[in-house]
Design a protein around this motif. Structure first.
Motif, PDB file in Angstrom:
ATOM      1  N   ARG A   1      -2.691   8.803 -11.310  1.00 48.60           N
ATOM      2  CA  ARG A   1      -3.654   8.822 -10.877  1.00 48.60           C
ATOM      3  C   ARG A   1      -4.052   8.009 -11.686  1.00 48.60           C
ATOM      4  N   ASP A   2      -4.168   6.543 -11.197  1.00 47.02           N
ATOM      5  CA  ASP A   2      -4.673   5.365 -11.554  1.00 47.02           C
ATOM      6  C   ASP A   2      -4.878   4.720 -10.763  1.00 47.02           C
ATOM      7  N   ARG A   3      -6.662   3.987 -10.359  1.00 46.22           N
ATOM      8  CA  ARG A   3      -6.950   2.864  -9.762  1.00 46.22           C
ATOM      9  C   ARG A   3      -6.139   1.909  -9.842  1.00 46.22           C
ATOM     10  N   ARG A   4      -6.067   0.979 -10.765  1.00 43.09           N
ATOM     11  CA  ARG A   4      -5.683  -0.234 -11.360  1.00 43.09           C
ATOM     12  C   ARG A   4      -5.325  -0.319  -9.914  1.00 43.09           C
ATOM     13  N   GLY A   5      -3.738  -0.667  -9.076  1.00 45.75           N
ATOM     14  CA  GLY A   5      -3.764  -1.284  -8.291  1.00 45.75           C
ATOM     15  C   GLY A   5      -4.582  -1.033  -7.251  1.00 45.75           C
ATOM     16  N   PHE A   6      -5.358  -1.034  -6.768  1.00 50.01           N
ATOM     17  CA  PHE A   6      -6.444  -0.393  -5.292  1.00 50.01           C
ATOM     18  C   PHE A   6      -6.627  -1.741  -5.167  1.00 50.01           C
ATOM     19  N   ALA A   7      -7.095  -2.934  -6.186  1.00 52.52           N
ATOM     20  CA  ALA A   7      -7.721  -3.589  -5.761  1.00 52.52           C
ATOM     21  C   ALA A   7      -7.099  -4.527  -4.881  1.00 52.52           C
ATOM     22  N   ALA A   8      -6.401  -4.305  -4.385  1.00 54.12           N
ATOM     23  CA  ALA A   8      -5.057  -5.471  -3.030  1.00 54.12           C
ATOM     24  C   ALA A   8      -6.135  -4.837  -2.139  1.00 54.12           C
ATOM     25  N   HIS A   9      -6.352  -3.647  -2.041  1.00 55.27           N
ATOM     26  CA  HIS A   9      -7.265  -3.351  -0.448  1.00 55.27           C
ATOM     27  C   HIS A   9      -8.447  -2.798  -1.065  1.00 55.27           C
ATOM     28  N   PRO A  10      -9.065  -3.748  -0.619  1.00 47.05           N
ATOM     29  CA  PRO A  10     -10.893  -3.377  -0.158  1.00 47.05           C
ATOM     30  C   PRO A  10     -11.078  -2.690   0.374  1.00 47.05           C
ATOM     31  N   GLU A  11     -12.363  -1.624  -0.021  1.00 47.37           N
ATOM     32  CA  GLU A  11     -12.977  -0.605   0.548  1.00 47.37           C
ATOM     33  C   GLU A  11     -13.177  -0.581   1.815  1.00 47.37           C
ATOM     34  N   GLY A  12     -12.847   0.388   2.580  1.00 47.84           N
ATOM     35  CA  GLY A  12     -13.045   0.533   4.604  1.00 47.84           C
ATOM     36  C   GLY A  12     -11.909   0.226   5.305  1.00 47.84           C
ATOM     37  N   THR A  13     -11.163  -0.253   4.460  1.00 45.89           N
ATOM     38  CA  THR A  13      -9.620  -0.961   5.127  1.00 45.89           C
ATOM     39  C   THR A  13      -8.718   0.721   5.133  1.00 45.89           C
ATOM     40  N   ALA A  14      -8.373   0.383   6.527  1.00 50.11           N
ATOM     41  CA  ALA A  14      -7.168   1.350   6.669  1.00 50.11           C
ATOM     42  C   ALA A  14      -6.146   2.192   5.111  1.00 50.11           C
ATOM     43  N   ALA A  15      -5.526   0.951   4.768  1.00 48.25           N
ATOM     44  CA  ALA A  15      -4.823   1.291   3.366  1.00 48.25           C
ATOM     45  C   ALA A  15      -5.517   1.769   2.260  1.00 48.25           C
ATOM     46  N   ARG A  16      -6.601   1.766   2.084  1.00 48.79           N
ATOM     47  CA  ARG A  16      -7.652   2.415   1.134  1.00 48.79           C
ATOM     48  C   ARG A  16      -7.776   3.465   1.232  1.00 48.79           C
ATOM     49  N   GLU A  17      -8.203   3.291   2.309  1.00 49.13           N
ATOM     50  CA  GLU A  17      -8.550   5.307   2.931  1.00 49.13           C
ATOM     51  C   GLU A  17      -7.370   5.960   2.951  1.00 49.13           C
TER      52      GLU A  17
ATOM     53  N   ALA B   1       0.549  -1.352  -0.016  1.00 45.61           N
ATOM     54  CA  ALA B   1       0.057   0.374   0.406  1.00 45.61           C
ATOM     55  C   ALA B   1       0.609   1.497  -0.187  1.00 45.61           C
ATOM     56  N   GLN B   2       2.159   0.963   0.597  1.00 50.79           N
ATOM     57  CA  GLN B   2       3.146   2.028   0.554  1.00 50.79           C
ATOM     58  C   GLN B   2       3.663   2.622  -0.825  1.00 50.79           C
ATOM     59  N   PHE B   3       4.160   1.743  -1.250  1.00 49.01           N
ATOM     60  CA  PHE B   3       4.479   2.077  -2.358  1.00 49.01           C
ATOM     61  C   PHE B   3       3.483   3.127  -3.248  1.00 49.01           C
ATOM     62  N   ARG B   4       2.216   2.188  -3.959  1.00 43.65           N
ATOM     63  CA  ARG B   4       1.612   2.610  -4.167  1.00 43.65           C
ATOM     64  C   ARG B   4       1.298   4.080  -3.910  1.00 43.65           C
ATOM     65  N   GLU B   5       1.115   4.240  -3.019  1.00 46.17           N
ATOM     66  CA  GLU B   5       0.623   5.922  -2.576  1.00 46.17           C
ATOM     67  C   GLU B   5       2.007   6.695  -2.690  1.00 46.17           C
ATOM     68  N   LEU B   6       2.429   6.288  -2.408  1.00 46.68           N
ATOM     69  CA  LEU B   6       3.601   6.853  -3.217  1.00 46.68           C
ATOM     70  C   LEU B   6       3.180   7.455  -4.866  1.00 46.68           C
ATOM     71  N   GLU B   7       2.894   6.311  -5.293  1.00 45.91           N
ATOM     72  CA  GLU B   7       3.020   6.683  -7.285  1.00 45.91           C
ATOM     73  C   GLU B   7       2.055   7.460  -6.995  1.00 45.91           C
ATOM     74  N   VAL B   8       1.225   7.973  -6.165  1.00 49.60           N
ATOM     75  CA  VAL B   8      -0.344   8.921  -6.431  1.00 49.60           C
ATOM     76  C   VAL B   8       0.529  10.110  -5.676  1.00 49.60           C
ATOM     77  N   VAL B   9       1.392   9.705  -4.381  1.00 48.72           N
ATOM     78  CA  VAL B   9       1.681  11.323  -3.597  1.00 48.72           C
ATOM     79  C   VAL B   9       2.158  11.580  -5.308  1.00 48.72           C
ATOM     80  N   LEU B  10       2.971  11.444  -5.710  1.00 47.44           N
ATOM     81  CA  LEU B  10       3.811  11.927  -7.262  1.00 47.44           C
ATOM     82  C   LEU B  10       3.195  12.166  -8.074  1.00 47.44           C
ATOM     83  N   GLY B  11       1.772  11.407  -7.833  1.00 48.55           N
ATOM     84  CA  GLY B  11       1.175  11.903  -9.012  1.00 48.55           C
ATOM     85  C   GLY B  11       0.557  11.614 -10.463  1.00 48.55           C
TER      86      GLY B  11
END
Ligand code: HEM
Length: 258
Positions: free
Chosen positions: A120-136, A108-118
């Protein structure tokens, strides 16, 4: 109780957090190296947040100092691939079967780093179901201004005429290449001042991430060949597709104009 080295660093927790699933010698290295990466990812997120604050405050020298630190960390994590490459395919094979579907793909942190840098693509988010702290955390980062957006604000603070369309764009929408921003970047480079230096350091960060991707995929090829990944992808073939996908597209787009 007086503070000690061990209590300050929570070493009981830290050194008690390795739980190999087999008795195989090489599994500890595999766990430790991933944990070290996650610690560095945590630090990178911390530093990039500071970098964004400094850019938005128009603090070029401060931003340059923080990018130096970010780059030093990126170089370190790239170099750490050497350690894992001492593990042969046979050694990995002794415990790989116990990893089930676990994979760095779910970091989740690697994905967050990609998002923070810029990115914008949710494809990698599927591993973190809605409602989990990582997804939030991921969704919150998705809605916040990215490093690129903060950089645009820095350019305004330095007196550059960044188009409103760039400054007011929805942070959650993909950053399309912007010819108007590219024109501004060409002026920034022509001025050869502090802002041009900041551009180069941001490009270094993007390149650092690409370097990590390259070392990672070569390591993957060397350790599992063409086998699919535990995370369910085609493995090295999937990773190769991510190789030439930089984040700061406008900075790359102007290379033949500056
Ligand atoms: C023997 C060592 C390693 C092997 C064989 C390996 C293999 C793979 C594979 C095959 C994938 C693609 C997804 C999948 O299907 O699983 C992947 C993705 C990934 N791995 Fe590794 N990996 C290794 C070490 C590491 C290390 C040390 C890290 C550090 C955290 C890491 C982080 C990642 C990340 C972040 C992704 C997602 C990349 C993306 O989607 O852009 N891997 N890995």
């Amino acid at each position: 109780v007086p503070l000690t080295y061990a209590s300050y660093l929570s070493l009981d927790d830290l050194l008690g957090a390795q739980h190999p699933r087999t008795e195989e010698h090489d599994e500890l290295l595999f766990i430790v190296i991933h944990q070290v990466y996650e610690l560095w990812f945590k630090q990178l997120l911390h530093e990039v947040a500071e970098l964004q604050r400094r850019l938005e405050a128009g603090d070029g020298p401060g931003a340059a100092g923080t990018t130096r630190r970010v780059l030093a960390i990126l170089k370190t994590v790239v170099a750490q691939v050497d350690v894992l490459e001492t593990m042969t395919p046979r050694q990995f094979g002794t415990f790989r079967g116990q990893l089930d579907r676990a994979s760095g793909f779910q970091s989740a942190q690697f994905r967050e780093l990609e998002v923070v840098l810029g990115r914008r693509d949710r494809r990698g988010f599927a591993a973190h179901p809605e409602g989990t702290a990582a997804r939030e955390r991921l969704e919150a980062a998705f809605r916040r201004r990215s490093l690129l957006d903060s950089f645009a604000r820095y350019l305004v603070a330095r007196g550059y005429d960044v188009p409103d369309a760039v400054l007011e764009r929805d942070p959650a929408s993909p950053a399309e290449p912007s010819p108007a921003l590219q024109d501004v970047l060409c002026r920034v480079y022509a001025d050869e001042g502090e802002a041009a230096q900041v551009c180069e350091r941001l490009l270094d960060i993007d390149e650092g991430l690409l370097e990590w991707r390259y070392r990672h995929v070569v390591m993957v090829q060397r350790v599992i060949g063409a086998r699919p990944g535990t995370g369910g992808s085609a493995g090295a073939a999937y990773l190769r597709e991510t190789l030439l996908r930089p984040i700061f597209v406008d900075l790359w787009a102007v290379r033949d104009r500056i």
